[in-house]
Design a protein around this motif. Structure first.
Motif, PDB file in Angstrom:
ATOM      1  N   TRP A 110       0.832  -1.326   0.044  1.00 31.88           N
ATOM      2  CA  TRP A 110      -0.069  -0.049   0.151  1.00 31.88           C
ATOM      3  C   TRP A 110       0.882   1.380   0.070  1.00 31.88           C
ATOM      4  CZ3 TRP A 110      -5.133   0.441  -0.850  1.00 31.88           C
ATOM      5  CH2 TRP A 110      -5.699  -0.951  -0.982  1.00 31.88           C
ATOM      6  N   LEU A 111       1.954   1.312   0.617  1.00 38.35           N
ATOM      7  CA  LEU A 111       2.728   2.380   1.098  1.00 38.35           C
ATOM      8  C   LEU A 111       3.626   2.550  -0.354  1.00 38.35           C
ATOM      9  CD1 LEU A 111       3.279   4.920   2.720  1.00 38.35           C
ATOM     10  CD2 LEU A 111       4.980   3.681   3.890  1.00 38.35           C
ATOM     11  N   LEU A 116       4.823   5.196  -5.575  1.00 35.73           N
ATOM     12  CA  LEU A 116       4.949   5.241  -7.021  1.00 35.73           C
ATOM     13  C   LEU A 116       3.868   6.090  -7.717  1.00 35.73           C
ATOM     14  CD1 LEU A 116       5.728   1.309  -7.278  1.00 35.73           C
ATOM     15  CD2 LEU A 116       7.051   3.471  -7.692  1.00 35.73           C
ATOM     16  N   VAL A 117       2.547   5.948  -7.245  1.00 33.76           N
ATOM     17  CA  VAL A 117       1.410   6.868  -8.031  1.00 33.76           C
ATOM     18  C   VAL A 117       1.643   8.294  -7.723  1.00 33.76           C
ATOM     19  CG1 VAL A 117      -1.015   7.580  -7.658  1.00 33.76           C
ATOM     20  CG2 VAL A 117      -0.188   4.989  -7.520  1.00 33.76           C
ATOM     21  N   GLY A 148       5.574   8.507 -16.277  1.00 31.69           N
ATOM     22  CA  GLY A 148       4.234   8.775 -15.120  1.00 31.69           C
ATOM     23  C   GLY A 148       3.166   7.920 -15.197  1.00 31.69           C
ATOM     24  N   ILE A 149       2.842   7.676 -16.752  1.00 33.67           N
ATOM     25  CA  ILE A 149       1.712   6.654 -16.720  1.00 33.67           C
ATOM     26  C   ILE A 149       2.207   5.106 -16.098  1.00 33.67           C
ATOM     27  CG2 ILE A 149       0.381   5.232 -18.350  1.00 33.67           C
ATOM     28  CD1 ILE A 149       0.477   7.979 -20.139  1.00 33.67           C
ATOM     29  N   LEU A 150       3.612   4.655 -16.633  1.00 28.84           N
ATOM     30  CA  LEU A 150       3.931   3.472 -15.727  1.00 28.84           C
ATOM     31  C   LEU A 150       3.924   3.567 -14.414  1.00 28.84           C
ATOM     32  CD1 LEU A 150       6.887   2.877 -18.594  1.00 28.84           C
ATOM     33  CD2 LEU A 150       4.666   1.468 -18.269  1.00 28.84           C
ATOM     34  N   GLY A 151       4.356   4.543 -13.947  1.00 29.53           N
ATOM     35  CA  GLY A 151       4.376   4.693 -12.528  1.00 29.53           C
ATOM     36  C   GLY A 151       3.105   4.575 -11.749  1.00 29.53           C
ATOM     37  N   GLY A 155       1.702   1.484  -9.330  1.00 31.28           N
ATOM     38  CA  GLY A 155       1.489   1.963  -7.989  1.00 31.28           C
ATOM     39  C   GLY A 155      -0.134   1.412  -7.680  1.00 31.28           C
ATOM     40  N   LEU A 156      -0.766   1.609  -8.585  1.00 33.50           N
ATOM     41  CA  LEU A 156      -2.369   1.052  -8.443  1.00 33.50           C
ATOM     42  C   LEU A 156      -2.562  -0.247  -8.605  1.00 33.50           C
ATOM     43  CD1 LEU A 156      -4.091   3.731 -10.656  1.00 33.50           C
ATOM     44  CD2 LEU A 156      -3.984   3.854  -8.342  1.00 33.50           C
TER      45      LEU A 156
END
Length: 201
Positions: A110-111, A116-117, A148-151, A155-156
């Motif tokens: 979660w963290l 990453l998000v 940014g999209i990949l990160g 993260g999601l």
């Protein structure tokens, strides 16, 4: 690697000197990210401790690299992109320390996902902010967009793999890291080539 629009009083990343200064932190980030991803590929049976230690060092080093990169960008103090990128780096660093200390799979998912998000969202913001101003162009817009999209996507996804265990979490994060690392490696080589080309001419 690609073009974006930036305010006329910001000339970082558009002249030869800035390109030469930028390729080093970009290369550093790519190497760290690729190392993280490669380790996840060949790590057959990681445990919770291994997951948290691997996440911890990665987030801390990426945060340091992001700080170096933003310093090299030489954005004005009041530029909102500078604040957003540094805030994301700070969150990465804090997340790395907490994950490193807590040694908990759910917390790491979660963290780590939130960190990453945040970094991905900061890069998307930096790419899209003031995009309609045509005075200056940056070689970083498409790189920020893709990274940014990949990160954000990585993260999601992380929290959905909590129950699958450390191996799955490292697999998801490592896959995203390999793609981001390859992107920034190409970007660093492009920036270095552009800087040398401008210097020669």
């Amino acid at each position: 690697m690609s073009e974006t629009v930036m305010p006329s009083n910001i000339n970082a990343a558009v002249n030869g000197t800035s390109s030469f200064r930028l390729w080093q932190p970009v290369l550093f980030r790519s190497m760290v990210t690729l190392l993280f991803g490669i380790v996840t590929v060949f790590w057959g049976a990681p445990d919770v401790l291994g997951l948290c230690l691997h996440f911890g060092w990665y987030f801390l080093v990426i945060a340091a690299g992001q700080y170096w990169f933003v310093r090299r960008l030489a954005l004005p103090q009041q530029d909102v992109r500078r604040l957003v990128l540094l805030a994301a780096a700070a969150l990465m660093a804090v997340s790395g320390v907490v994950i490193f200390v807590a040694i908990n799979t759910a917390l790491a998912a979660w963290l780590g996902g939130a960190a990453l998000v945040a970094l991905g969202a900061a890069e998307l913001f930096a790419a899209l902010h003031n995009r309609n101003v045509t005075a200056k162009k940056s070689a970083l817009r498409s790189d920020w967009l893709i990274s940014g999209i990949l990160g954000v996507g990585t993260g999601l996804l992380l929290p959905f793999f909590v129950n699958a265990g450390p191996h799955a979490l490292l697999g998801v994060s490592g896959g995203g890291a390999l793609m981001v690392g390859a992107l920034w490696l190409l970007s660093s080589l492009t920036l270095r080539h552009d800087a040398r080309t401008r210097k020669d001419t």
